[in-house]
Design a protein around this motif. Structure first.
Motif, PDB file in Angstrom:
ATOM      1  N   SER A 117      98.887 -18.525  66.440  1.00 28.05           N
ATOM      2  CA  SER A 117      97.863 -17.577  67.104  1.00 28.05           C
ATOM      3  C   SER A 117      98.150 -16.562  66.159  1.00 28.05           C
ATOM      4  N   SER A 156      94.447 -20.285  65.480  1.00 29.75           N
ATOM      5  CA  SER A 156      93.732 -19.450  66.365  1.00 29.75           C
ATOM      6  C   SER A 156      93.899 -17.719  65.488  1.00 29.75           C
ATOM      7  N   SER A 247      92.597 -23.361  74.370  1.00 25.11           N
ATOM      8  CA  SER A 247      93.933 -23.222  74.546  1.00 25.11           C
ATOM      9  C   SER A 247      94.313 -23.525  76.001  1.00 25.11           C
TER      10      SER A 247
END
Length: 377
Positions: A117, A156, A247
């Motif tokens: 992320s 992400s 997620s």
């Protein structure tokens, strides 16, 4: 049942102007000692809790990638030593694009991390500077390319809108560049100016020029439209993904399920009790050295509080809240608790009932916080 584990790394090489999480400058901090303390905290937890059904692990911060490759490897070795990984399907690490070297990526990948992320926020140099970010666009592109070469396919990025001085043109440009990366997951958040941040201090001095509420709403509208056009499903107010890439860890929070938080200032929810760890590093490490879990504060949730959270967390999800699941969990119907609120919100067309689910309408997503407040008993 505990579904996930959050591990907090409070170190940063640069403090962002909007961040209110527990963090300290990396320089001159007892980083190695902190990692040892984390390992001991893991041992203390696993000594009397069964984590064999853990689904997710999340390394957050601060900045996990502020650690050196050697320090990251040590942290991951503690996780492998103490936390059963056989049912872990998602192992995420937050990262700064300018800190994620090839060596660190390899350490993370070999250590079991399978999701990244990245804190990107924007693709304009002036906006990044205002935020206190130190990376460039080239850092983002290079890091994603390198991560893919090493084997990461679940990547992400975080984006932000409603930033000081941000225009609609800049926001559309940010989205276009983001889509060109062809990632399976995007998170996009409106700026919230929190106390104890640089932005908050500037705002109190009237030195922070933010977009109007109407412009911010328009930015959110464009966000939802653009994500849909790129076949990215909005599964939560601020999160969008391709099929199979939602997620799982964040889903635990929105499902109001239990998780363990480890590290300085981490929060957790287990056996109906919400808790927070000591935030200051010295207090955290001293309590761990004394053979304690470093829990600073606990709160036993009442049934009313759990019901409230079920609604205002669950309604963040696009699918909404299951009436059947609510009844199984609390032995009462949603309608028996919230009859007036539901009727009022249905009349305003901010929520809708579809089959077993109560969920926000598209209009409701724009005023989500106002809707959630209606469910505080």
């Amino acid at each position: 049942m505990v579904r996930g584990i959050y591990i907090h790394i409070p170190f940063c090489h640069q403090i962002c102007n909007y961040c209110d999480f527990n963090k300290v400058f990396f320089k001159n901090q007892p980083v190695d000692e902190y990692i040892e303390a984390l390992g001991e905290e893991m041992r203390l937890w696993t000594a009397n809790h069964d984590f064999h059904n853990i689904e997710t692990i999340f390394l957050g911060g601060g900045t996990p990638t502020s650690l050196s490759p050697k320090q990251l490897n040590k942290l991951l070795s503690f996780i492998q030593m103490y936390i059963p990984l056989e049912h872990v399907t998602e192992f995420t690490s937050e990262a700064n694009p300018d800190e994620l070297t090839k060596e660190k990526l390899e350490v993370l990948y070999q250590g079991g991390v399978n999701r990244l992320s990245l804190g990107v926020q924007a693709f304009q140099e002036d906006l990044l500077k205002k935020l206190g970010r130190t990376h460039s666009n080239d850092h983002v592109f290079h890091t994603i390319d390198e991560a893919r070469r090493i084997g990461f396919d679940n990547i992400s990025i975080d984006l932000m809108y409603g930033l000081p001085g941000q225009t609609m043109q800049q926001w559309k440009e940010t989205l276009n560049i983001a889509f060109s990366l062809q990632l399976p997951h995007y998170s996009a958040y409106s700026l919230i100016v929190e106390p104890k941040t640089i932005f908050y201090n500037l705002m109190t001095k009237r030195k922070l020029r933010l977009p109007s509420e109407d412009l911010e709403a328009d930015m959110y509208d464009v966000l939802m439209q653009q994500m849909e056009q790129h076949d990215l499903h909005q599964y939560e107010i601020s999160n969008f993904s391709r099929r199979g890439y939602s997620s799982i860890h964040n889903q635990i929070y929105w499902d109001n399920d239990e998780y363990v938080g480890m590290g300085a200032g981490a929060h957790g929810y287990i056996n109906g009790i919400r808790y927070s760890n000591h935030g200051p590093l010295k207090k955290y490490m001293k309590s761990i050295a004394d053979g304690e879990k470093s829990i600073y504060e606990t709160h036993i949730e009442t049934k009313q509080e759990r019901i409230e959270e079920e609604l205002f967390l669950g309604l963040r999800k696009t699918m909404g809240v299951s009436k059947k699941h609510f009844y199984e969990k609390f032995n009462c119907t949603i309608e028996s608790v919230y009859e007036k609120q539901l009727q009022a919100l249905l009349q305003k067309e901010l929520i809708v009932t579809e089959g077993d689910y109560i969920k926000l309408t598209r209009n409701g997503r724009f005023v989500g916080n106002e809707v959630f407040e209606e469910f505080l008993l």
